[in-house]
Write a protein that holds these residues in place. Structure first.
Motif, PDB file in Angstrom:
ATOM      1  N   PHE A  12       0.838  -1.197   0.000  1.00  9.94           N
ATOM      2  CA  PHE A  12       0.000   0.000   0.000  1.00  9.94           C
ATOM      3  C   PHE A  12       0.877   1.253   0.000  1.00  9.94           C
ATOM      4  O   PHE A  12       1.907   1.294   0.672  1.00  9.94           O
ATOM      5  N   ALA A  24      -3.241   3.879  -2.429  1.00  6.15           N
ATOM      6  CA  ALA A  24      -3.253   2.954  -3.565  1.00  6.15           C
ATOM      7  C   ALA A  24      -2.680   1.609  -3.161  1.00  6.15           C
ATOM      8  O   ALA A  24      -1.839   1.514  -2.269  1.00  6.15           O
ATOM      9  N   ALA A  34      -5.427  -0.467  -7.434  1.00  5.84           N
ATOM     10  CA  ALA A  34      -6.652   0.159  -6.916  1.00  5.84           C
ATOM     11  C   ALA A  34      -6.248   1.456  -6.247  1.00  5.84           C
ATOM     12  O   ALA A  34      -5.136   1.574  -5.723  1.00  5.84           O
ATOM     13  N   GLU A  35      -7.148   2.436  -6.272  1.00  3.99           N
ATOM     14  CA  GLU A  35      -6.786   3.763  -5.763  1.00  3.99           C
ATOM     15  C   GLU A  35      -7.991   4.420  -5.097  1.00  3.99           C
ATOM     16  O   GLU A  35      -9.123   4.209  -5.521  1.00  3.99           O
ATOM     17  N   GLN A  36      -7.739   5.192  -4.044  1.00  2.00           N
ATOM     18  CA  GLN A  36      -8.797   5.941  -3.362  1.00  2.00           C
ATOM     19  C   GLN A  36      -8.289   7.339  -3.052  1.00  2.00           C
ATOM     20  O   GLN A  36      -7.091   7.532  -2.820  1.00  2.00           O
ATOM     21  N   LEU A  58      -9.319  -1.044  -0.256  1.00  2.00           N
ATOM     22  CA  LEU A  58      -8.366  -1.374  -1.323  1.00  2.00           C
ATOM     23  C   LEU A  58      -8.147  -2.882  -1.396  1.00  2.00           C
ATOM     24  O   LEU A  58      -7.983  -3.439  -2.491  1.00  2.00           O
TER      25      LEU A  58
END
Ligand SMILES: [Zn+2]
Length: 323
Positions: A12, A24, A34-36, A58
């Motif tokens: 991460f 991410a 994956a991303e936030q 994630l």
């Protein structure tokens, strides 16, 4: 919590800034799985809570990870304690690494945000494969990271590479840090706006003034940059003056560090060759003995806004290999 990431497993990456948090899940080749994005929390406790939620989300979206890397916008020491954060008042003297490690049950490493972004560009971006590189972020201010012999250079306490605050001038232009004559005060996006206002006040920048609606005090670096990219001659001249300011710092740092590559990131790199071509020319006039040394490439960053999370994840992956 052990400070060891598992080889071959994603990690991460968190980028904790004054306005937003990017998180991410990043594969070992630098791919963002994956991303936030979330607004920045006010307190470290809120950030730890948010990080726990983001790690859960994630993981559900992209899969498991074996360690966490965090880039935080401030002075971060070797223990992962955020000592001071100019844009995050709640994050002063905060042992973020141990707080996150306890909460997440994963190995955690915390470093300065510009340092991890630099590592991202060297491991997976514009300076991939370079052993000695300088990464410069030209935005509202100037940040940077130094890679020496393949590793992030942190200095005795972790505070190295505050490159925006090298003194390059005896002029009394005041820096955001309060001191005078610092590089950031003449070569950041804020400085570009100030130089544009000076030209407009003298009546020498009609296109920039028009772009700002005729208000000198409304002129920002964006107005100067947009007018220059559109081809306005007055704005091009302002950029040429500004490019010399940028090159002064790059040449000074090159004379100290001897990088093979300089990567330019941050908002100003969107100007592309409008900025980089005059910067390269001014750099050659200022670096020591340009005709007798190997060329230093000055290239735009490749990872954009993801440099921080990709670099933080790389730092987490490498933490078992760093003392
Ligand atoms: Zn300063």
């Amino acid at each position: 919590v052990a400070r060891v990431a598992s080889p071959g497993v994603p990690t991460f990456g968190f980028d904790l800034g004054g306005t937003k948090v990017l998180a991410a899940l990043v594969d070992t080749d630098g791919t963002v799985l994956a991303e936030q994005r979330e607004p920045s929390p006010e307190t470290p406790e809120e950030f730890v809570h948010l990080a726990g939620r983001l790690v859960g989300e994630l993981t559900r979206t992209g899969g498991v990870a074996s360690a966490v890397g965090v880039g935080a916008a401030g002075l971060v020491d070797h223990n992962g304690t955020v000592r001071f954060a100019p844009n995050m008042a709640g994050f002063v003297e905060v042992p973020l690494r141990s707080m996150l490690g306890d909460a997440l049950g994963l190995p955690v490493v915390v470093d300065n945000d510009a340092n991890v972004a630099a590592l991202g560009e060297v491991r997976h971006g514009a300076a991939r494969g370079a052993r000695d590189a300088l990464v410069v972020t030209l935005g509202t201010g100037i940040g940077g990271g130094i890679i020496l012999d393949g590793h992030l250079y942190r200095g005795a306490h972790g505070y190295a590479a505050e490159i925006g605050h090298i003194t390059v001038s005896t002029a009394d232009t005041v820096c955001a840090c309060g001191e005078s004559g610092h590089w950031e005060a003449i070569a950041s996006g804020s400085a570009l706006g100030r130089i544009g206002r000076e030209w407009a006040k003298r009546g020498e920048a009609p296109s920039i003034l028009a772009a700002a609606g005729g208000e000198v005090e409304a002129i920002t670096g964006h107005h100067v940059g947009d007018a220059a990219v559109a081809g306005a001659a007055d704005a091009r001249k302002v950029i040429d003056e500004f490019a010399v300011n940028v090159a002064i710092g790059l040449a000074a740092l090159t004379n100290v560090l001897d990088p093979e590559t300089i990567v330019i990131g941050g908002g100003l790199v969107e100007l592309g060759d409008t900025l980089l071509v005059p910067v390269r020319a001014a750099f050659l006039e200022r670096v020591e003995a340009a005709a007798h040394r190997e060329p230093v490439s000055i290239v735009p960053a490749a990872l954009g806004e993801q440099a921080g999370v990709v670099g933080a994840a790389a730092l987490a992956r490498e933490m078992n290999a760093t003392p």
